[in-house]
Each structure stands twice: as structure tokens, then as C-alpha cells.
Scaffold this motif. Structure first.
Motif, short mmCIF file in Angstrom:
data_model
loop_
_atom_site.label_atom_id
_atom_site.label_comp_id
_atom_site.label_asym_id
_atom_site.label_seq_id
_atom_site.Cartn_x
_atom_site.Cartn_y
_atom_site.Cartn_z
N MET A 1 1.00 -0.73 -0.10
CA MET A 1 -0.09 -0.10 -0.40
C MET A 1 0.51 1.13 -0.12
O MET A 1 1.72 1.22 0.44
CB MET A 1 -0.60 0.46 0.38
N SER A 2 0.44 2.37 -0.81
CA SER A 2 0.81 3.95 -0.18
C SER A 2 0.54 3.86 0.76
O SER A 2 -0.65 4.49 0.65
CB SER A 2 0.73 4.53 -1.61
N ILE A 3 1.80 4.40 0.81
CA ILE A 3 0.78 5.99 2.31
C ILE A 3 1.38 7.24 2.14
O ILE A 3 0.92 8.56 2.96
CB ILE A 3 2.50 5.60 3.17
N ARG A 4 1.50 7.82 0.37
CA ARG A 4 1.58 9.23 -0.23
C ARG A 4 -0.19 9.65 0.45
O ARG A 4 0.27 10.48 0.80
CB ARG A 4 1.48 9.12 -1.78
N ALA A 5 -1.19 9.01 -0.15
CA ALA A 5 -2.54 9.37 0.73
C ALA A 5 -2.32 9.98 2.55
O ALA A 5 -2.76 10.65 3.04
CB ALA A 5 -3.21 8.37 0.46
N LEU A 6 -1.73 9.08 2.76
CA LEU A 6 -1.50 8.86 4.48
C LEU A 6 -0.56 9.73 4.89
O LEU A 6 -1.15 10.56 6.28
CB LEU A 6 -1.23 7.71 4.91
N THR A 7 0.15 10.72 4.27
CA THR A 7 0.96 11.44 4.98
C THR A 7 -0.02 13.50 4.36
O THR A 7 0.44 13.99 4.74
CB THR A 7 2.35 11.62 4.30
N HIS A 8 -1.18 13.23 4.31
CA HIS A 8 -1.96 14.42 4.28
C HIS A 8 -2.34 14.77 5.48
O HIS A 8 -2.01 13.60 6.15
CB HIS A 8 -2.92 13.84 3.36
N GLU A 9 -2.75 16.11 5.87
CA GLU A 9 -2.88 17.15 6.66
C GLU A 9 -4.03 15.55 7.58
O GLU A 9 -4.04 15.71 9.09
CB GLU A 9 -2.80 18.24 6.85
N ASN A 10 -5.28 15.71 7.00
CA ASN A 10 -5.95 14.99 7.78
C ASN A 10 -5.95 13.37 8.26
O ASN A 10 -6.76 13.00 8.71
CB ASN A 10 -7.71 14.77 7.01
N ASN A 11 -4.48 12.87 7.41
CA ASN A 11 -4.08 11.59 7.82
C ASN A 11 -2.94 10.65 8.61
O ASN A 11 -2.76 9.69 8.03
CB ASN A 11 -4.50 10.21 6.69
N GLU A 12 -2.73 12.21 10.02
CA GLU A 12 -1.34 12.16 10.41
C GLU A 12 -1.30 11.05 11.07
O GLU A 12 -0.14 10.19 10.75
CB GLU A 12 -0.96 13.24 10.32
N ARG A 89 7.39 12.92 8.87
CA ARG A 89 8.42 11.73 8.59
C ARG A 89 8.54 11.18 10.11
O ARG A 89 8.69 9.62 9.57
CB ARG A 89 9.35 12.79 9.39
N SER A 90 7.57 11.04 10.79
CA SER A 90 7.41 10.05 11.56
C SER A 90 7.00 8.33 10.96
O SER A 90 7.35 7.62 11.67
CB SER A 90 6.40 10.58 13.49
N ILE A 91 5.94 8.94 10.70
CA ILE A 91 4.42 7.94 9.71
C ILE A 91 5.19 7.46 8.20
O ILE A 91 5.96 5.74 8.69
CB ILE A 91 3.67 8.44 8.96
N VAL A 114 17.49 6.24 6.87
CA VAL A 114 17.03 7.60 8.72
C VAL A 114 17.93 8.95 8.70
O VAL A 114 17.98 9.56 8.31
CB VAL A 114 16.78 6.88 9.29
N ASN A 115 19.16 8.55 8.11
CA ASN A 115 20.21 9.15 8.10
C ASN A 115 20.20 10.14 7.05
O ASN A 115 20.02 10.98 6.11
CB ASN A 115 21.61 8.76 8.33
N ILE A 116 20.31 9.45 5.71
CA ILE A 116 20.05 9.82 4.11
C ILE A 116 17.86 10.81 4.24
O ILE A 116 18.76 11.60 3.36
CB ILE A 116 20.04 8.96 3.48
N VAL A 117 18.02 10.15 4.72
CA VAL A 117 16.31 10.85 4.43
C VAL A 117 16.20 11.95 5.16
O VAL A 117 15.54 12.96 4.39
CB VAL A 117 15.08 9.85 4.87
N ASP A 118 16.78 12.06 6.77
CA ASP A 118 16.87 13.63 7.12
C ASP A 118 17.83 14.29 6.50
O ASP A 118 17.59 15.22 6.31
CB ASP A 118 17.53 13.13 8.55
N VAL A 219 12.53 6.85 15.01
CA VAL A 219 11.02 7.04 15.03
C VAL A 219 11.24 9.41 15.36
O VAL A 219 9.98 9.40 14.71
CB VAL A 219 9.66 6.85 14.93
N GLU A 220 11.49 9.73 16.44
CA GLU A 220 11.31 10.27 16.67
C GLU A 220 12.27 11.78 16.95
O GLU A 220 13.53 11.62 16.41
CB GLU A 220 11.57 10.40 18.42
N TYR A 221 11.73 12.55 16.08
CA TYR A 221 12.13 13.80 15.10
C TYR A 221 12.70 14.60 15.87
O TYR A 221 14.31 14.97 15.72
CB TYR A 221 10.92 14.62 14.38
N LYS A 222 12.77 14.16 17.61
CA LYS A 222 13.48 15.84 18.46
C LYS A 222 14.55 14.92 18.58
O LYS A 222 15.52 15.29 18.90
CB LYS A 222 12.09 15.73 19.82
N PHE A 223 14.95 13.73 18.51
CA PHE A 223 16.07 12.48 18.39
C PHE A 223 17.14 13.03 17.81
O PHE A 223 18.40 13.03 18.19
CB PHE A 223 15.90 10.87 19.00
N LEU A 224 16.70 13.96 16.30
CA LEU A 224 17.77 14.52 16.01
C LEU A 224 19.23 15.74 16.89
O LEU A 224 19.51 16.00 16.24
CB LEU A 224 17.11 15.31 15.00
#
Length: 302
Positions: A1-12, A89-91, A114-118, A219-224
Motif C-alpha cells: 500500500m502506498s503511504i502517499r495519501a496517509l501523509t496528508h494533514e487529515n490522515n497524519e 516524517r515519523s509515519i 534514516v540518516n540519508i532521509v533526514d 521514529v522520533e524527530y526530537k532525537f536529532l
């Protein structure tokens, strides 16, 4: 399944599910060999086994400590993004953990992905529809770097439910590598954790519990805001506290101060406490498996 739709605001808050790849059912792309760490129980035995590079271990890890911050993403980089946010990002990372587990890739591949993505998101504006594309292209790069038998492009196309074409994956791979100037060699949290685990002489259960902690942190953005060695040392510290493990100290092996370790360990403890009820469950489900001693089932009171 694609997660493209799930990255919209109403599906976060939706948890993306991945499709079982036909190729992942029939062959393993990589083999997790980290348990070889526990074949000898003391530092003194390292010099007898060439796999451990005992003669050079201290020099190697001193160098890794010196270079660990060179290729790290800047904390707070998400402010430059107009179409995506921290939750998206977490999703994505949660989904990549599932893909990594399905493909049976080596642990380093996940951390490099994850390093490359960020690092790419830090430098390039990405629209939400292409966030998953960045994720699979980053994992493709990491696989080519870390794996003996890397998945093929068609496997990544399939795992996204054909949301993207092979040509799009290749083009994005090229864009990412050029953006990062092909600089991919960077020490990960997992690499430091391996060293600390050997120094502290912890058992396999404790090591897998510490692995659980550092993957929750992915998964947690704050740990950067924390260095990889700091997260690894904090995971070891918290593991020793929770499991009441009277193993050796890390004081001579880490460059992080006690205060730095405790601050990061506190954040890890908060993430661990909410893991059971957290919307994104890929890491927890992974560490519910017997392969990881079902460490995610441990009831922790902090």
C-alpha cells in the motif's frame, strides 16, 4: 500500500501498512549477524578473534567518536519544509522500519536510511506526495552500501504498491546522492551500541532491549538533537537501570558526560512509556518477535 495519501494533514495519525513483497517471502536480502558479538564474553578474548579487531578497537571507536557529527542532519531542519512536517516524517520512518523488517536487511541499513532521509530533507524541499519516494530511494542507496545482496528496484516499486515507477526511484536516487555529494560513511547509533554492549558485557536480552530503545528513537524527530553515541550510551544506561543489570561502566568508552546521558535517557524513557499506546507501532511489533527475545513485551515502570 502506498503511504502517499496517509501523509496528508487529515490522515497524519494513520499507520501505514505495507504490502507483502513476493521477493521478501522467498529470499533474505541480508543477514543480521549482530549476535556474533556474544560468542566471547570478555574484552581480553577479542585479540584472539580477528572478527573483533581487538588490537585496533580503541583507535577505531575513538575515530568514530571524532567523526560522528560530520554527516548529521541539523536539528530543527523541518522548518524549511512547506509541504511536510514532523508527524509525516515519523509515519515514513515507521513504514521504513516495516519494510526493513520484511526484507530482512541488516541493522545498519535502517540507520543509514534514516540518516540519508533526514540529510536530504534538510537540504531539499519535498512535496508530501513524494515523501515515500524519498524514503524508498534512500533505502535503496543504503542497501547498496550495506547489503551483500541488495533488493532490486522492482522490489521497492512493489512495496509501494506501484505508487512510483522504477524510473522515478532511480531519478530520486541520483538526486539524493548528488545532494549529499555521495558522502554516506557515517557512524550510526547501532555501531556505538555494539561497542558499548561488548564493553559492558551485557547478555543478548539486554542488548536487544537497548536495540529496541534506539529504534524507538529513530521514529522520533526530537532525537536529532542528540549525537548517535549519546543515544547509544543513554540506551545502555537506561537498559542497565530497568533490568537492574550490574554490568561494567561506560565511563571510559564514551565521550558523553553523565549529564548528557541522563538527559537523553529521560527522553528515551518517555518514548518507552508511551510505546504501547503510540499510534505508530512498527518498532514495537518488530521487537515483539522471539528473534528479539520479545523485549517489547516487558512491562516497565519508570
Amino acid at each position: 500500500m502506498s503511504i502517499r495519501a496517509l501523509t496528508h494533514e487529515n490522515n497524519e495519525n494513520c499507520v501505514p501498512r505495507i504490502k507483502n513483497s513476493h521477493s521478501s517471502r522467498h529470499r533474505a536480502f541480508g543477514t543480521d549477524i549482530t549476535n556474533v558479538m556474544f560468542t566471547s564474553k570478555s574484552e581480553n578474548q577479542d585479540s584472539k578473534d580477528p572478527l573483533y579487531l581487538g588490537e585496533y578497537a580503541n583507535d577505531i571507536y575513538n575515530y568514530l567518536h571524532q567523526t560522528e557529527t560530520i554527516y548529521l542532519p541539523r536539528p530543527g531542519y523541518m522548518t524549511i519544509q512547506e509541504s511536510i512536517n514532523e508527524k509525516m516524517r515519523s509515519i515514513l520512518i515507521d513504514w521504513l522500519v516495516e519494510v526493513h523488517h520484511k526484507f530482512k536487511l541488516v541493522e545498519e541499513t535502517l540507520f543509514l536510511t534514516v540518516n540519508i532521509v533526514d540529510r536530504y530533507l534538510e537540504k531539499t524541499q519535498v512535496i508530501r506526495e513524494n515523501l515515500q519516494l524519498v524514503g524508498v530511494s534512500s533505502m535503496l542507496i543504503a542497501c547498496k552500501y550495506e547489503e551483500i545482496y541488495a533488493p532490486e528496484i522492482k522490489d521497492f516499486v512493489y512495496i509501494t504498491d506501484s505508487a512510483y515507477t522504477a524510473e522515478q526511484v532511480l531519478e530520486t536516487e541520483n538526486n539524493i546522492l548528488r545532494c549529499l555529494c555521495f558522502n554516506l560513511t557515517t557512524p550510526s547509533t547501532f555501531r556505538f551500541l555494539q561497542r558499548y554492549a561488548r564493553v559492558c558485557e551485557i547478555d543478548e536480552y539486554a542488548f536487544n532491549f537497548a536495540r529496541y530503545l534506539i529504534e524507538l528513537a529513530l521514529v522520533e524527530y526530537k532525537f536529532l538533537k542528540y549525537k548517535p553515541s549519546n543515544i547509544a550510551a543513554s540506551a545502555m544506561y537506561l537498559t542497565q537501570k530497568i533490568l537492574k543489570n550490574c554490568s561494567r561502566s561506560l565511563s571510559e568508552q564514551t565521550t558523553n558526560t553523565d549529564a548528557e546521558i541522563r538527559v537523553c535517557a529521560k527522553d528515551l524513557a518517555l518514548v518507552l512509556q508511551r510505546a504501547e499506546n503510540f499510534t505508530l507501532q512498527a518498532v514495537r511489533k518488530k521487537f515483539m518477535h522471539q528473534k528479539y527475545f520479545e523485549v517489547a513485551k516487558l512491562q516497565v515502570k519508570i
